[in-house]
Design an enzyme around this catalytic site. Structure first.
Site, PDB file in Angstrom:
ATOM      1  N   HIS A   1       0.819  -1.206   0.000  1.00 56.99           N
ATOM      2  CA  HIS A   1       0.000   0.000   0.000  1.00 56.99           C
ATOM      3  C   HIS A   1       0.864   1.271   0.000  1.00 56.99           C
ATOM      4  CE1 HIS A   1      -0.271  -0.427   4.692  1.00 56.99           C
ATOM      5  NE2 HIS A   1       0.935  -0.062   4.304  1.00 56.99           N
ATOM      6  N   ASN A   2       0.304   2.310  -0.591  1.00 57.64           N
ATOM      7  CA  ASN A   2       0.913   3.657  -0.643  1.00 57.64           C
ATOM      8  C   ASN A   2       2.173   3.722  -1.493  1.00 57.64           C
ATOM      9  OD1 ASN A   2      -1.082   4.444   1.155  1.00 57.64           O
ATOM     10  ND2 ASN A   2       0.249   4.335   2.944  1.00 57.64           N
TER      11      ASN A   2
END
Length: 346
Positions: A240-241
Site C-alpha cells: 500500500h501507498n
C-alpha cells in the site's frame, strides 16, 4: 493487413518486395509462413531469416549484401522492437462479442457497446468500462471501478472497489488489484492487532501490464499508483501507498513493502526485496535477490550508467565480487593455518 500500412505505422524502410503483400501475423524463422513477419538482429539470424518461408523479414540496414527474390525486406535500426510492435498491431482479437448470458452486470454500470464480458464475470454497481475492453471469464470488477479503453482483463482477475485503470492496461489471470494493505496497529497492553484503515485508492495508468497472480494493494488513506508503461511480471507484490514510476520493470517474486517509491525506468530483477519507506532512484538496476533495508534510498549517483546493484544491502556488483574474492582468500588462509597447526600438533 497490407505490408505498406504496417511500415507506415511502425517506421522502417521497405527496401524490397510488394507493398500490397498481405501480412497476418509474426512468427519465428523456423515456423513462419508466407504471410508472417520474421526478424533477424544478427548475421546468423539474417541468414536463417532470408532462407526461411517468411514472406517478410525485418533486418538491420546492410545486414546482407543481397536479398532473395520474391521476399519482402524491411530494414529497421531495431528489428526486434519493430517485430514486437508488429505483433501488437497484428494480434488477432477474440471472436467473442457482447456480454455472456451468465455474466452479472449491475444495472447502473456503464459498459460501452464494444466491450466483451466473458461467462460468469461480475460487474459491480457504478462501474465504467471503456470501448474495446475485454473482461475475461470469472473476473470480478468491484463497485465504482473505472477501466479505460482497449484493456484486457483476463479470467479470474479481481479488481476491488474504487480502483482506476487507464487505457490499454493488461491484467493477467488471477491478479488481485486494490486489496487492503497489510497495515496493523498493535496494542502494547494486550498484544492484539487492529487494522489501520485501508480506505485509499489504486490508480493504474495507461499501458501498464500486470502478470498472473500478482497483487497490488490500495493506499491506506491516500493512493497506490502504478505509472504509465510499467510492466509487472507474475507473482509480484506491491504494498500500500507505493508509487511505481513510468516504464519500470518488476520481475517475478519481487516484493515491495508499503510507502516505497521506485523511480522512472528502474529494473527490479527476480526475488528483489524492498523494505517499507524505501526510495529506489530513476534507472536503478537491482539484480536478482537484491535487498534494500527499510527507510533507505538507493540511487545511481556516483555510479556508471548501467551499474547493477546486488546483494543485501544492495551495492554495486563489482563491490560484491571484490568482497566475495576477499572472503574466499581469508577463508583459504584460515584453512591453511588450521592445517599447519594440525600438522605441528601431530
Amino acid at each position: 493487413m497490407i505490408l505498406q500500412d504496417l511500415v507506415e505505422e511502425l517506421g522502417g524502410s521497405l527496401v524490397q518486395g510488394d507493398p500490397e503483400w498481405m501480412v497476418d501475423g509474426v512468427n519465428s524463422c523456423e515456423k513462419a509462413s508466407a504471410f508472417d513477419v520474421a526478424f533477424a538482429d544478427s548475421d546468423a539470424a539474417a541468414a536463417a531469416g532470408l532462407g526461411s518461408n517468411a514472406g517478410v523479414v525485418v533486418l538491420k540496414p546492410g545486414a546482407a549484401k543481397e536479398y532473395p527474390r520474391g521476399k519482402c525486406i524491411v530494414e529497421s535500426d531495431d528489428p526486434k522492437l519493430w517485430f514486437a510492435k508488429a505483433a501488437k498491431v497484428l494480434k488477432k482479437r477474440s471472436l467473442s462479442v457482447g456480454i455472456a448470458h451468465s455474466a452479472v452486470v449491475a444495472p447502473d454500470a456503464k459498459v460501452d457497446q464494444a466491450v466483451v464480458v466473458g461467462p460468469c464475470a461480475v460487474i459491480g454497481s457504478h462501474v465504467k468500462i471503456g470501448d474495446g475492453t475485454h473482461i475475461g471469464a470469472g473476473a470480478v470488477i468491484g463497485e465504482n471501478v473505472t477501466i479505460g479503453l482497449h484493456c484486457q482483463i483476463y479470467p479470474r482477475v479481481v479488481i476491488y472497489p474504487g480502483a482506476t485503470l487507464g487505457d490499454r492496461v493488461v491484467v493477467h489471470a488471477g491478479a488481485v488489484l486494490g486489496a487492503d494493505g497489510f497495515g496493523y496497529v498493535r496494542d502494547p497492553a494486550s498484544g492484539a492487532y487492529t487494522q489501520f484503515p485501508q480506505q485509499g485508492t489504486l490508480v493504474i495508468e495507461d499501458d501498464v501490464e500486470i502478470g498472473a497472480n500478482s497483487t497490488v494493494d490500495r493506499g491506506a488513506l491516500e493512493e497506490t499508483r502504478i505509472r504509465r508503461g510499467t510492466k509487472i511480471d507474475n507473482l509480484v507484490h506491491v504494498g500500500h501507498n507505493c508509487d511505481i514510476g513510468e516504464h519500470v520493470i518488476l520481475v517475478a517474486l519481487t516484493g515491495i513493502s508499503g510507502s516505497s517509491t521506485v523511480g522512472r525506468g528502474a529494473v527490479l530483477a527476480g526475488q528483489v526485496g524492498i523494505g517499507d519507506h524505501v526510495r529506489v532512484g530513476p534507472g536503478v538496476i537491482l539484480g536478482g535477490q537484491a535487498g534494500v533495508f527499510s527507510g533507505k534510498t538507493i540511487s545511481n549517483e556516483g555510479q556508471r550508467p548501467g551499474t547493477v546493484m546486488f546483494g543485501t544491502p544492495a551495492r554495486p556488483l563489482r563491490q560484491v565480487l571484490r568482497e566475495q574474492a576477499m572472503l574466499t582468500k581469508l577463508t583459504n588462509a584460515a584453512r591453511s593455518g588450521e592445517k599447519e597447526e594440525t600438522s605441528k600438533s601431530g
